[in-house]
Design a protein around this motif. Structure first.
Motif, PDB file in Angstrom:
ATOM      1  N   THR A   1      39.210  33.963  31.624  1.00 32.98           N
ATOM      2  CA  THR A   1      40.657  32.816  32.217  1.00 32.98           C
ATOM      3  C   THR A   1      41.324  33.615  32.015  1.00 32.98           C
ATOM      4  O   THR A   1      42.383  33.918  30.936  1.00 32.98           O
TER       5      THR A   1
ATOM      6  N   GLY B   1      38.703  33.499  37.082  1.00 31.65           N
ATOM      7  CA  GLY B   1      38.957  32.072  36.267  1.00 31.65           C
ATOM      8  C   GLY B   1      40.846  31.799  35.759  1.00 31.65           C
ATOM      9  O   GLY B   1      41.422  32.760  35.738  1.00 31.65           O
TER      10      GLY B   1
ATOM     11  N   ALA C   1      36.873  32.417  40.054  1.00 32.37           N
ATOM     12  CA  ALA C   1      35.893  30.477  39.830  1.00 32.37           C
ATOM     13  C   ALA C   1      36.192  29.789  40.823  1.00 32.37           C
ATOM     14  O   ALA C   1      37.172  29.203  41.094  1.00 32.37           O
TER      15      ALA C   1
END
Length: 327
Positions: free
Chosen positions: A140, A256, A291
């Protein structure tokens, strides 16, 4: 008919967001506010609890019955003891906040928590871009760089639940000091503040940058200083991910976080950076995907934590269904 749902709360460096997460992975009725970092970690915990309560009231208005609150938490979380054991300097003192107890008191619902990136991985594994994968890496990219590893269809906790902190893999011998107190972490170059810092140094004082989005737009316009900053971000991330590819042999890498909104050209830049660093036997044997949940992955993953517990199974069990394309 009353439908069961979970409340997912994502506590990040810039915002706290809560939403209703349904059994099929939909995220609804999201409420969010800026993270009150300047007011201290106790205020952050209280805000998370209040937003969870607000989201649960909105769920009831739509005919849903919340069965619990999941918390996707910035920092290191001992998932077995359900307590925060550490964080970066932005959340200094975070470990002294009894977050689970605060949320349960305010909402009247049972709560469970995990690191925010590991929660995001749970959403991608259960409903999203990693659905059906046996081996995967989820990273992320936002205010920081978070991550999680999936082995045999399960998110890896490690001995105490601390596994997956990809952002603090060292990729430089020296450089500025990271929020974790060390130097050389990939987060210094691939997270939004790091991208802005590298770009600002390259552009000089005549260029004013408000956020990483300014750097992205300048790079799209062909500005050399912006291209340099994004190139360094991708190369640093590629170095860290290539090491993990060699260690894990994943089927998929999921990108993501907020920066995943930059889309296909950003995904392909990262894919090239990883591919250039892996041994020939690994080349072409994994996919790099954006994502499915993007910035809402933390909320969805926090909801998944609750739903897995309510279902009565191992919360780390893989979701049924889904396929991964064989290379």
């Amino acid at each position: 008919m009353v439908r069961r749902c979970a409340i997912g709360v994502d506590i990040g460096g810039t915002k706290v967001a809560a939403g209703v997460v349904t059994a099929d992975g939909a995220v609804r009725r999201v409420v969010q506010r800026p993270t009150p970092v300047q007011q201290g970690v106790e205020a952050i915990g209280q805000q998370a609890a209040e937003l969870a309560r607000e989201a649960s009231l909105r769920a009831a208005q739509e005919g849903y019955a919340p069965v619990g609150v999941g918390l996707a938490v910035a920092g290191q979380v001992d998932v077995r003891q359900q307590r925060i054991v550490g964080a970066t300097r932005r959340f200094e003192g975070w470990e002294r906040v009894p977050l689970k107890a605060v949320v349960e008191r305010v909402t009247g619902l049972p709560a469970t928590m995990d690191n925010d990136a590991k929660a995001a991985a749970r959403a991608e594994l259960r409903w999203g871009a990693a659905r059906g994968a046996r081996f995967a890496i989820v990273v992320t990219l936002g205010t920081g760089v978070g991550g999680a590893l999936v082995v045999e269809g399960r998110v890896v906790d490690g001995a105490r639940g601390l596994a997956g902190h990809i952002g603090h893999i060292p990729v430089q011998d020296d450089g500025p000091t990271c929020a974790c107190g060390r130097t050389g972490c990939v987060e210094l170059y691939a997270a939004a503040p790091g991208i802005v810092s590298v770009a600002a140094e390259a552009a000089g004082p005549a260029v004013v940058l408000h956020d990483a989005g300014d750097v992205w737009r300048a790079a799209e316009e062909g500005q050399p200083w912006a291209q340099l900053a994004l190139g360094r971000a991708a190369e640093s991330l590629g170095m860290a991910l290539a090491g993990l590819v060699h260690a894990l042999d994943p089927e998929v890498i999921v990108i993501g976080g907020g920066l995943s909104a930059w889309g296909e050209s950003w995904r392909s830049r990262i894919e090239r950076a990883v591919g250039a660093r892996v041994m020939p036997a690994f080349s072409g044997r994994f996919e790099v995907r954006l994502a499915a949940y993007g910035p809402q992955a933390g909320i969805a993953g926090a909801g998944a934590l609750v739903l897995e517990q309510v279902e009565g199974g191992d919360r780390h069990a893989p979701a049924a269904g889904g396929t991964i394309r064989e290379p």
